[in-house]
Design an enzyme around this catalytic site. Structure first.
Site, PDB file in Angstrom:
ATOM      1  CD  GLN A  30     -52.640  -9.867  63.734  1.00  0.00           C
ATOM      2  OE1 GLN A  30     -52.027 -10.765  63.129  1.00  0.00           O
ATOM      3  NE2 GLN A  30     -53.941  -9.669  63.562  1.00  0.00           N
ATOM      4  CG  ASP A  85     -56.998  -6.615  53.593  1.00  0.00           C
ATOM      5  OD1 ASP A  85     -56.319  -7.577  53.960  1.00  0.00           O
ATOM      6  OD2 ASP A  85     -57.662  -6.601  52.514  1.00  0.00           O
ATOM      7  CD  GLU A 105     -59.039 -10.335  60.886  1.00  0.00           C
ATOM      8  OE1 GLU A 105     -58.764 -10.690  59.710  1.00  0.00           O
ATOM      9  OE2 GLU A 105     -58.208 -10.328  61.831  1.00  0.00           O
ATOM     10  CG  ASP A 137     -58.596 -19.243  66.052  1.00  0.00           C
ATOM     11  OD1 ASP A 137     -58.000 -19.962  66.872  1.00  0.00           O
ATOM     12  OD2 ASP A 137     -58.376 -19.302  64.823  1.00  0.00           O
ATOM     13  N   GLY A 138     -60.322 -18.278  63.183  1.00  0.00           N
ATOM     14  CA  GLY A 138     -60.885 -19.055  62.077  1.00  0.00           C
ATOM     15  C   GLY A 138     -60.934 -20.542  62.378  1.00  0.00           C
ATOM     16  CG  ASP A 155     -57.075 -12.647  52.758  1.00  0.00           C
ATOM     17  OD1 ASP A 155     -57.722 -11.581  52.743  1.00  0.00           O
ATOM     18  OD2 ASP A 155     -55.832 -12.706  52.618  1.00  0.00           O
ATOM     19  CG  ASP A 158     -46.122 -15.428  55.382  1.00  0.00           C
ATOM     20  OD1 ASP A 158     -46.146 -14.198  55.343  1.00  0.00           O
ATOM     21  OD2 ASP A 158     -45.965 -16.154  54.383  1.00  0.00           O
ATOM     22  N   PRO A 162     -50.976 -16.030  65.255  1.00  0.00           N
ATOM     23  CG  PRO A 162     -52.330 -14.140  65.009  1.00  0.00           C
ATOM     24  CD  PRO A 162     -50.943 -14.554  65.335  1.00  0.00           C
TER      25      PRO A 162
HETATM   26  N1  SAM Z   1     -52.609 -11.063  51.915  1.00  0.00           N
HETATM   27  C1  SAM Z   1     -51.999 -11.326  53.216  1.00  0.00           C
HETATM   28  C2  SAM Z   1     -50.949 -12.379  53.101  1.00  0.00           C
HETATM   29  O1  SAM Z   1     -50.844 -12.989  52.033  1.00  0.00           O
HETATM   30  O2  SAM Z   1     -50.212 -12.561  54.074  1.00  0.00           O
HETATM   31  C3  SAM Z   1     -53.086 -11.644  54.225  1.00  0.00           C
HETATM   32  C4  SAM Z   1     -53.917 -10.445  54.454  1.00  0.00           C
HETATM   33  S1  SAM Z   1     -55.099 -10.391  55.704  1.00  0.00           S
HETATM   34  C5  SAM Z   1     -54.684  -8.871  56.400  1.00  0.00           C
HETATM   35  C6  SAM Z   1     -54.615 -11.574  56.917  1.00  0.00           C
HETATM   36  C7  SAM Z   1     -55.608 -11.527  58.076  1.00  0.00           C
HETATM   37  O3  SAM Z   1     -55.645 -12.786  58.748  1.00  0.00           O
HETATM   38  C8  SAM Z   1     -55.275 -10.483  59.177  1.00  0.00           C
HETATM   39  O4  SAM Z   1     -56.312  -9.547  59.248  1.00  0.00           O
HETATM   40  C9  SAM Z   1     -55.155 -11.312  60.461  1.00  0.00           C
HETATM   41  O5  SAM Z   1     -55.628 -10.631  61.593  1.00  0.00           O
HETATM   42  C10 SAM Z   1     -56.011 -12.515  60.108  1.00  0.00           C
HETATM   43  N2  SAM Z   1     -55.763 -13.727  60.894  1.00  0.00           N
HETATM   44  C11 SAM Z   1     -54.584 -14.215  61.337  1.00  0.00           C
HETATM   45  N3  SAM Z   1     -54.788 -15.361  62.031  1.00  0.00           N
HETATM   46  C12 SAM Z   1     -56.132 -15.599  62.013  1.00  0.00           C
HETATM   47  C13 SAM Z   1     -56.965 -16.620  62.563  1.00  0.00           C
HETATM   48  N4  SAM Z   1     -56.448 -17.654  63.266  1.00  0.00           N
HETATM   49  N5  SAM Z   1     -58.297 -16.556  62.343  1.00  0.00           N
HETATM   50  C14 SAM Z   1     -58.831 -15.521  61.626  1.00  0.00           C
HETATM   51  N6  SAM Z   1     -58.100 -14.507  61.106  1.00  0.00           N
HETATM   52  C15 SAM Z   1     -56.756 -14.560  61.291  1.00  0.00           C
END
Ligand code: SAM
Length: 286
Positions: A30, A85, A105, A137-138, A155, A158, A162
């Site tokens: 991303q 984060d 993450e 990947d979660g 967490d 949107d 990913p």
């Molecule tokens: N508070 C934020 C919101 O409401 O949009 C989310 C914050 S946190 C930074 C979101 C995290 O999800 C990011 O670090 C991103 O890299 C991670 N992420 C995105 N897709 C993911 C996946 N498929 N598996 C694991 N982590 C993922």
């Protein structure tokens, strides 16, 4: 000073004066940017959507951790999906009763850059001996997971890029499978005033799967569009209905010092307005 314009919505949005651009990179997954804003402090965005700011992150991180953990009452094993984060991890680590935390993450760069430029978010939590950080990947992790967790916190950003898989039926089914019998699942689920489809889709996925499902909410200023909803799903129906006395007692016993969460807010957060109840197909907050 230049402006950073959020592009989450093509026809409505917010902008931030960029006092200092701290880091910008296209990672394997991303586009990541971290900059300094005079009012909100340091801000991190992914793919044009604001993820977290120093000024208001406490609201979001306190509500997605202390609500399920204090409702549960004896959560020992926690899974965080996303959360790069480190703010969610910081808040979970504050619970002395928690024995083990797995955090999955997808993007190592988010963890590294937030440790560097937003150190207050994790505040050393990544070094907590209870923490097991998995870069994956979660969806892939949970699909193959054989562990059980008392609380699972999604967490995620949107449902784009990913993160899209983290809003899929398969994801919710896998989380249900990986919860203990009194386990609780919570997830970031957008601001329904602008993103009603997110709560509608999640409600459709949760209602046939969990014995108890609902949403709770909190206003996080930089998640634009009014209150943000958090999905709640549990295998037991009583956990969402803990009495105020129980929640106050647990909050007091936790020795948590918070800036947003308290037991009254916890209980009141589950009272959704009519337009959100309508979006999720409920007539009452039951
Ligand atoms: N508070 C934020 C919101 O409401 O949009 C989310 C914050 S946190 C930074 C979101 C995290 O999800 C990011 O670090 C991103 O890299 C991670 N992420 C995105 N897709 C993911 C996946 N498929 N598996 C694991 N982590 C993922």
């Amino acid at each position: 000073m230049t402006d950073y314009r959020e592009t989450l919505h093509e026809d409505y949005g917010q902008f931030f004066k960029v006092e200092t651009m701290l880091h910008e990179v296209r990672t394997e997954h991303q586009h990541l940017v971290i900059f300094e804003n005079p009012r909100m402090g340091r801000v991190m965005a992914l793919d044009g959507a604001i993820q977290t700011t120093q000024a208001d992150e406490f609201i979001y991180h306190e509500m997605l951790t202390h609500v399920p953990i204090l409702a549960h009452g004896h959560a020992r094993r926690i899974l965080i999906i996303g959360g790069g984060d480190g703010g969610m991890l910081r808040e979970v680590c504050r619970h002395a009763s928690v024995e083990h935390i797995t955090m999955v993450e997808i993007d190592q760069a988010v963890v590294d850059m937030c440790k560097t430029y937003l150190p207050g978010h994790s505040n050393g939590a990544f070094d907590d001996p209870r923490v097991n950080l998995v870069i994956d990947d979660g969806m892939h992790f949970i699909a193959h997971c054989t562990d059980k967790f008392d609380v699972i916190i999604s967490d995620c950003p949107d449902p784009t890029g990913p993160a899209q898989v983290l809003f899929s039926e398969d994801f919710y089914h896998a989380c249900h499978r990986c919860l203990t019998d009194d386990g609780i699942f919570v997830a970031q689920n957008g601001t329904p005033f602008l993103q009603a489809d997110e709560v509608q889709t999640t409600a459709q996925n949760l209602k046939g799967l969990f014995a108890d499902w609902h949403f709770y909410h909190a206003a996080v200023p930089t998640y634009i569009g009014g209150s943000m909803t958090f999905a709640w799903a549990a295998k037991q129906t009583h956990l969402r209905k803990q009495s105020l006395d129980v929640l106050r007692q647990r909050f007091a016993s936790s020795n948590l010092v918070t800036r947003y969460y308290n037991a009254d807010i916890h209980q009141a957060a589950f009272a959704l307005p009519q337009y959100v109840l309508h979006a999720i197909g409920k007539t009452h907050n039951d």
